[in-house]
Design an enzyme around this catalytic site. Structure first.
Site: not given
Ligand SMILES: CNC(=O)c1cc(Oc2ccc(NC(=O)Nc3ccc(SCC(=O)O)c(F)c3)c(F)c2)ccn1
Length: 317
Positions: A25, A30, A32, A47, A146
């Site tokens: 996505s 960025g 993913v 990501k 969010d």
């Molecule tokens: C079918 N499976 C998938 O498609 C899939 C996709 C996937 O991609 C990502 C999604 C999100 C992130 N990043 C991220 O979550 N960052 C983040 C930052 C701050 C806070 S907490 C405070 C705040 O929100 O600011 C938080 F909770 C999270 C990433 F690196 C990769 C990961 C696993 N599976």
């Protein structure tokens, strides 16, 4: 962000170890991808910054900030960061891969998952609350701002991990000029945004009670399997209704009578989305309210619910 302090405790992953990339996505700035780590023999999610545009210093800093936040916020119900890949022509965050996708898909792919037992739905709500409660308990407290079903991911056993696909806060702030709240992503949704945040200028500095509003909307969505404010044709309509005090329908046709602890759940939901932020509960109270509900289910109940979902998913794919 101090790079060496971060990478001194977080693995730096060489790009050539990331193989078999598949696009998943596009985030705020960025993309993913799903990938394999050739030494760890495991599936990861990466990501990364847009591969086309040269990796600007600001973007790189954004992602580094996000890696630092994820590294500090390690917990059972927060997506796990494995490392960063920091090379001149390629920069990305490497996290665990959540094989069962997002809560949004689980709830609304009705044909994919016809049956979703209450026990599993309550465990999902409980684990989201545990995850957000952990963020709010950090020093200093970390607000998500969010929370939405697209940002709640599910692992192989349908356990919850909180994620944030969007822009990281730092970049958000530079865009929204420190309004204290993230502007809804392009094409994003405002149904999880509390009314006091509609006018960023008016938003009080203490936006502690933002996440609980989003959580109350998510509670309704999980228990009803409907899209909140689905009848509205545009976001402005939702905002006007919400400002007038309209909330999702808690009647029996949306929230069936056989929901366990229906009364308590509805009280929690209506407290969470009340107009006055000060009247909304904190997540600690939320978790304490939900705990006895989960204790009513024994582990087999929930494992059977997970099996049921896996079977229905398997059969229809
Ligand atoms: C079918 N499976 C998938 O498609 C899939 C996709 C996937 O991609 C990502 C999604 C999100 C992130 N990043 C991220 O979550 N960052 C983040 C930052 C701050 C806070 S907490 C405070 C705040 O929100 O600011 C938080 F909770 C999270 C990433 F690196 C990769 C990961 C696993 N599976």
């Amino acid at each position: 962000v101090n790079l060496c302090s971060l990478t001194s405790t977080l693995p730096v992953i060489p790009y050539q170890k990331l193989t078999d990339l598949h696009y998943l996505s596009k985030g705020g700035f960025g993309s993913v991808f799903k990938a394999q780590h050739s030494d760890w023999r495991t599936t990861v999610a990466i990501k990364c910054l847009k591969l086309d545009s040269p990796v600007g210093e600001r973007e790189r800093n954004c992602l580094l900030k996000e890696a630092e936040v994820l590294h500090k916020a390690r917990f059972n119900y927060i997506i796990q960061i494995f490392g960063v890949c920091n090379e001149p022509e390629f920069f990305c965050i490497v996290t665990e891969y959540m094989s069962n996708g997002s809560l949004d898909q689980l709830l609304h792919d009705n044909n994919l998952y016809p049956l979703l037992a209450w026990s599993l739905r309550l465990r999902v709500l409980y684990e989201i609350a545990l995850g957000v409660n952990f963020l709010h308990n950090m020093t200093p407290p970390l607000m998500h701002h969010d929370l939405k079903t697209q940002n709640i991911l599910l692992d192989g056993e349908f356990h919850v991990k909180i994620a944030d696909f969007g822009l990281s806060k730092w970049r958000q702030l530079s865009i929204s000029k420190c309004s204290g709240s993230k502007p809804p992503e392009m094409g994003g949704t405002i149904i999880y945004m509390p009314p006091e945040e509609y006018e960023p200028s008016k938003s009080r500095c203490a936006v502690v009670k933002h996440d609980i509003y989003s959580y109350a909307i998510i509670m309704w969505e999980v228990l009803s399997r409907r899209i909140p404010f689905e009848e509205a044709t545009n976001p402005m309509q939702v905002m006007f209704s919400v400002l007038r005090g309209i909330r999702p329908d808690i009647g029996l046709d949306c929230l069936p009578g056989d929901i366990p602890s229906r009364e308590t759940l509805i009280n929690l939901m209506t407290c969470g989305w009340t107009a006055n932020p000060d009247e909304r509960p904190c997540f600690l109270m939320c978790v304490i309210e939900l705990e006895p509900m989960l204790r009513r289910f024994d582990e087999i109940d929930i494992l059977e619910a997970v099996l049921e979902v896996k079977k229905s998913k398997g059969s229809s794919t």
